[in-house]
Design a protein around this motif. Structure first.
Motif, short mmCIF file in Angstrom:
data_model
loop_
_atom_site.label_atom_id
_atom_site.label_comp_id
_atom_site.label_asym_id
_atom_site.label_seq_id
_atom_site.Cartn_x
_atom_site.Cartn_y
_atom_site.Cartn_z
N CYS A 13 0.93 -1.29 0.04
CA CYS A 13 0.05 0.05 -0.05
C CYS A 13 0.83 1.16 0.11
O CYS A 13 0.67 2.19 -0.72
CB CYS A 13 -0.91 0.05 1.24
N TYR A 14 1.85 1.18 0.81
CA TYR A 14 2.58 2.38 0.87
C TYR A 14 3.58 2.54 -0.16
O TYR A 14 3.84 3.66 -0.64
CB TYR A 14 3.60 2.73 2.21
N LEU A 15 4.06 1.43 -0.84
CA LEU A 15 4.82 1.63 -2.10
C LEU A 15 4.06 2.06 -3.08
O LEU A 15 4.70 2.62 -4.16
CB LEU A 15 5.71 0.34 -2.39
N SER A 16 2.77 1.94 -3.39
CA SER A 16 1.86 2.25 -4.36
C SER A 16 1.92 3.72 -4.75
O SER A 16 1.75 4.12 -5.66
CB SER A 16 0.46 1.82 -4.31
N PHE A 17 2.32 4.56 -3.71
CA PHE A 17 2.30 5.98 -3.81
C PHE A 17 3.62 6.40 -4.50
O PHE A 17 3.73 7.59 -5.01
CB PHE A 17 2.48 6.66 -2.13
N LEU A 18 4.42 5.33 -4.74
CA LEU A 18 5.80 5.91 -5.47
C LEU A 18 5.59 5.72 -7.15
O LEU A 18 6.33 6.16 -7.68
CB LEU A 18 6.87 5.02 -4.86
N GLY A 19 4.47 4.73 -7.43
CA GLY A 19 4.23 4.55 -8.71
C GLY A 19 5.28 3.76 -9.28
O GLY A 19 5.77 4.17 -10.66
N LEU A 20 5.83 2.75 -8.74
CA LEU A 20 6.88 1.95 -9.20
C LEU A 20 6.47 0.70 -10.06
O LEU A 20 5.30 0.44 -9.66
CB LEU A 20 7.75 1.48 -8.34
N GLY A 21 7.15 0.17 -11.01
CA GLY A 21 6.93 -1.20 -11.47
C GLY A 21 7.25 -2.23 -10.55
O GLY A 21 7.84 -2.27 -9.31
N LEU A 22 6.98 -3.31 -11.20
CA LEU A 22 7.44 -4.71 -10.54
C LEU A 22 8.61 -4.81 -10.18
O LEU A 22 9.14 -5.27 -8.97
CB LEU A 22 6.78 -5.68 -11.25
N ASN A 23 9.71 -4.47 -11.02
CA ASN A 23 10.97 -4.83 -11.05
C ASN A 23 11.50 -3.95 -9.95
O ASN A 23 12.40 -4.13 -9.08
CB ASN A 23 11.98 -4.55 -12.28
N GLU A 24 11.17 -2.54 -9.64
CA GLU A 24 11.63 -1.65 -8.79
C GLU A 24 11.16 -2.14 -7.38
O GLU A 24 11.85 -1.99 -6.40
CB GLU A 24 11.03 -0.22 -9.06
N GLU A 25 9.75 -2.53 -7.22
CA GLU A 25 9.28 -2.74 -5.84
C GLU A 25 10.10 -4.19 -5.57
O GLU A 25 10.13 -4.24 -4.24
CB GLU A 25 7.72 -3.13 -6.12
N THR A 45 -8.50 1.53 -10.91
CA THR A 45 -8.20 2.28 -9.88
C THR A 45 -6.86 1.92 -9.29
O THR A 45 -6.80 0.56 -8.81
CB THR A 45 -9.39 2.22 -8.89
N GLY A 46 -5.94 2.58 -8.97
CA GLY A 46 -4.82 2.38 -8.27
C GLY A 46 -4.94 2.16 -6.69
O GLY A 46 -5.86 2.67 -6.34
N ILE A 47 -3.81 1.32 -6.09
CA ILE A 47 -4.13 1.26 -4.56
C ILE A 47 -4.15 2.44 -3.89
O ILE A 47 -4.86 2.82 -2.86
CB ILE A 47 -2.79 0.20 -4.14
N ASN A 48 -3.09 3.39 -4.43
CA ASN A 48 -2.98 4.69 -3.71
C ASN A 48 -3.99 5.58 -3.88
O ASN A 48 -4.75 6.46 -2.81
CB ASN A 48 -1.77 5.44 -4.10
N GLU A 49 -5.05 5.47 -5.11
CA GLU A 49 -6.01 6.26 -5.04
C GLU A 49 -7.21 5.81 -4.38
O GLU A 49 -7.89 6.49 -3.77
CB GLU A 49 -6.34 6.06 -6.76
N PHE A 50 -7.13 4.52 -4.24
CA PHE A 50 -8.27 3.91 -3.33
C PHE A 50 -8.05 4.46 -1.86
O PHE A 50 -9.04 4.87 -1.06
CB PHE A 50 -8.26 2.37 -3.10
N LEU A 51 -6.78 4.47 -1.27
CA LEU A 51 -6.24 4.78 -0.09
C LEU A 51 -6.85 6.04 0.03
O LEU A 51 -7.62 6.56 1.18
CB LEU A 51 -5.13 4.60 0.09
N ILE A 52 -6.49 7.10 -0.94
CA ILE A 52 -6.97 8.62 -0.61
C ILE A 52 -8.17 8.76 -0.60
O ILE A 52 -8.76 9.62 0.11
CB ILE A 52 -6.20 9.03 -2.15
N SER A 53 -9.07 7.91 -1.53
CA SER A 53 -10.44 8.01 -1.54
C SER A 53 -11.00 7.66 -0.12
O SER A 53 -12.23 8.22 0.24
CB SER A 53 -11.12 7.24 -2.67
#
Length: 535
Positions: free
Chosen positions: A483-495, A524-532
């Motif tokens: 959930c927290y990493l979703s705010f970075l907007g990274l791909g699978l390799n980076e995460e 919907t992205g995970i970070n978008e859901f959390l913000i909502s």
């Protein structure tokens, strides 16, 4: 070089050998090379050897002018002048001597000034300027007298006396030589006494006092027995000049012994030719003459061979110097290019960082404006609710409009805060780590990194923390990290790099998290859901 310096006074031969054992002194750094030149010059001076090459002494003098004492500069100037003289470069020698002499006189360095004047006199002797030669020897004598260097003062008087003999001032020459003889006798300097006695014999010979001249030559024998051939030859010449051929022949034959003087063997043969010619023994005279020419040719060939060896040494030296200069130039160019690239990179980094900070500042201004607007709207709705409550009225339509506007502004504030996160230094560092790392060389986030990342996101979106703490959907620790990493907007390799796991594991974690958040089959992205959830 420390050992060589310790041997300079007591054992100059050992010092000279040690200094010559340094194969390529030109590769030494400037300070060490200047010291090597100074020590080599001192040893060569005591052993009557050639000075280092001009190009070497120029480099040493350049260093001493920057870092050395005036006395060191004056001595190095003297050695450089002598090196120019060895190359028969009289004008540069004169210029260097003059500069060194001016410095020595300015700093009251009388001893070195005396030696400079003596060698300047030798230069004038070579060019046949007798009056200038005498003037310089007289200056040398004055400087040695001021320096209280009695031995060198006596030799300066001897040299002045020689110029007087050639100028037919024999009475003055005799007085000066007798004074010099008195000084070295007082000093009990056997080498000096031998030299002065020989000079005194020459003066007596020039005025025809044969017995006194002979006595002086014999005294020189007794004082210095290391090299008798020149003394014997001087006696032979004396007797020949006075038509005493038997004695002349006797000492000419005795001069046939080892000597350090390169010219004595050939001069002895020529003297034999003159004696036998005068004695009318023509065959023997011609025999001596043939031997004389053979000796001269041999000496010429030997000097020529020495010149060839010297030329080879000079070539090797110039090759080393050229390579060193090219290396220094290349290093300078490489250093300059490296510095230029560093400056460019620094400027680019500063420009990039300045743009990032400007972006953050602009976002902060907009955010402040939105938060101020939100505060105003909340105050306005509180006032209206208070009025309605006081009047007992139901909620008006305009209050509902304000609530909708507050909700919209809240969304904009949250969006701005999330956008601002992307330009924070922490987000930048984490993304740079992803670019530097790879699956085989993972750079997973430490506990300190996680604490910093979570604190930063929670400060921007405080209600996210509330949602995570309440955890109504039963998220695991690994899913909360997603959930927290979703705010970075990274791909699978980076995460995968940040979590220290492979990409398949990251994909599975993402899928489980989206399932619990009921985001399957949605964009919907995970970070978008959390913000909502925080609005």
């Amino acid at each position: 070089m420390n050992r060589a310096e310790g041997f300079i006074e007591a054992d100059p031969d050992s010092a000279y050998t040690l200094l010559n054992s340094i194969e390529v002194p030109d590769n030494l750094n400037d300070r060490q090379f200047a010291r090597w030149c100074m020590l080599y010059g001192q040893a060569a001076d005591k052993l009557f050897k050639d000075m280092p090459y001009v190009i070497q002494l120029n480099r040493a003098l350049h260093w001493y002018k920057k870092h050395g004492t005036p006395e060191q500069q004056a001595w190095m100037g003297l050695y450089l002048g002598r090196s120019y003289m060895e190359d028969k470069l009289f004008i540069p020698a004169t210029e260097v001597y003059s500069e060194a002499l001016d410095l020595a006189k300015e700093k009251h360095l009388y001893n070195v000034a005396g030696y400079i004047c003596s060698y300047m006199a030798d230069l004038y002797e070579y060019t046949g300027q007798v009056s200038e030669e005498r003037r310089k020897f007289e200056e040398a004598a004055e400087f040695f007298k001021k320096a209280r260097n009695e031995r060198s003062f006596a030799f300066a008087l001897r040299d002045i006396s020689k110029t007087c003999v050639f100028d037919d001032s024999t009475s003055l020459a005799l007085a000066l030589m007798l004074k010099a003889d008195s000084i070295v006798t007082t000093l009990n300097d056997l080498v000096g006494m031998a030299s002065i006695a020989n000079g005194l014999g020459n003066v007596y010979a020039s005025i025809g006092e044969i017995e006194k001249a002979k006595s002086c030559y014999q005294r020189s024998f007794s004082y210095d027995t290391t090299d008798l051939a020149p003394h014997y030859l001087a006696l032979s010449s004396l007797y020949y000049s006075n038509d005493i051929l038997d004695s002349a022949r006797y000492y000419q034959e005795k001069a046939d012994c080892p000597t350090d003087n390169l010219y004595t063997p050939s001069d002895r043969l020529y003297m034999g030719y003159l004696i036998e010619k005068e004695a009318n023994d023509i065959p023997k005279a011609f025999q001596y003459l043939e031997q004389f020419y053979e000796a001269k040719d041999s000496l010429y060939d030997e000097q020529k061979q020495v010149d060839i060896v010297d030329a080879e040494k000079r070539h090797n030296l110039f090759t080393v110097v050229k390579k060193n200069r090219k290396l220094q130039t290349d290093m300078y160019i490489v250093s300059s290019v490296a510095i230029f690239i560093c400056l460019v990179l620094c400027v680019l980094y500063q420009a990039r960082d300045r743009r990032r900070l400007n972006k953050i500042n602009k976002q902060q201004l907009v955010l402040d404006e939105k938060e101020y607007q939100l505060t105003e709207l909340r105050n306005e709705i509180r006032e209206k609710e208070a009025v309605q409550k006081e009047k007992g009225e139901t909620e008006h339509e305009d209050v509902e409009l304000i609530r909708n506007k507050i909700s919209q502004v809240q969304k904009e504030v949250i969006a701005l805060k999330c956008d601002k996160l992307q330009y924070s230094s922490l987000f930048k560092q984490i993304k740079d780590r992803c670019q530097k790392g790879h699956l085989k060389d993972m750079q997973a986030l430490s506990k300190k990194d996680w604490d910093s990342l979570i604190a930063l996101i929670d400060s921007a979106c405080p209600n996210v923390l509330t949602f995570i703490c309440n955890n109504p959907l039963g998220l695991t620790k690994a899913e909360i990290e997603i959930c927290y990493l979703s705010f970075l907007g990274l791909g699978l390799n980076e995460e995968a790099i940040l979590l220290g796991i492979n990409t398949d594991s990251v994909n599975k974690r993402r899928l489980r998290t989206r399932q619990k958040l009921n985001l399957v089959n949605t964009k919907t992205g995970i970070n978008e859901f959390l913000i909502s959830q925080t609005l």
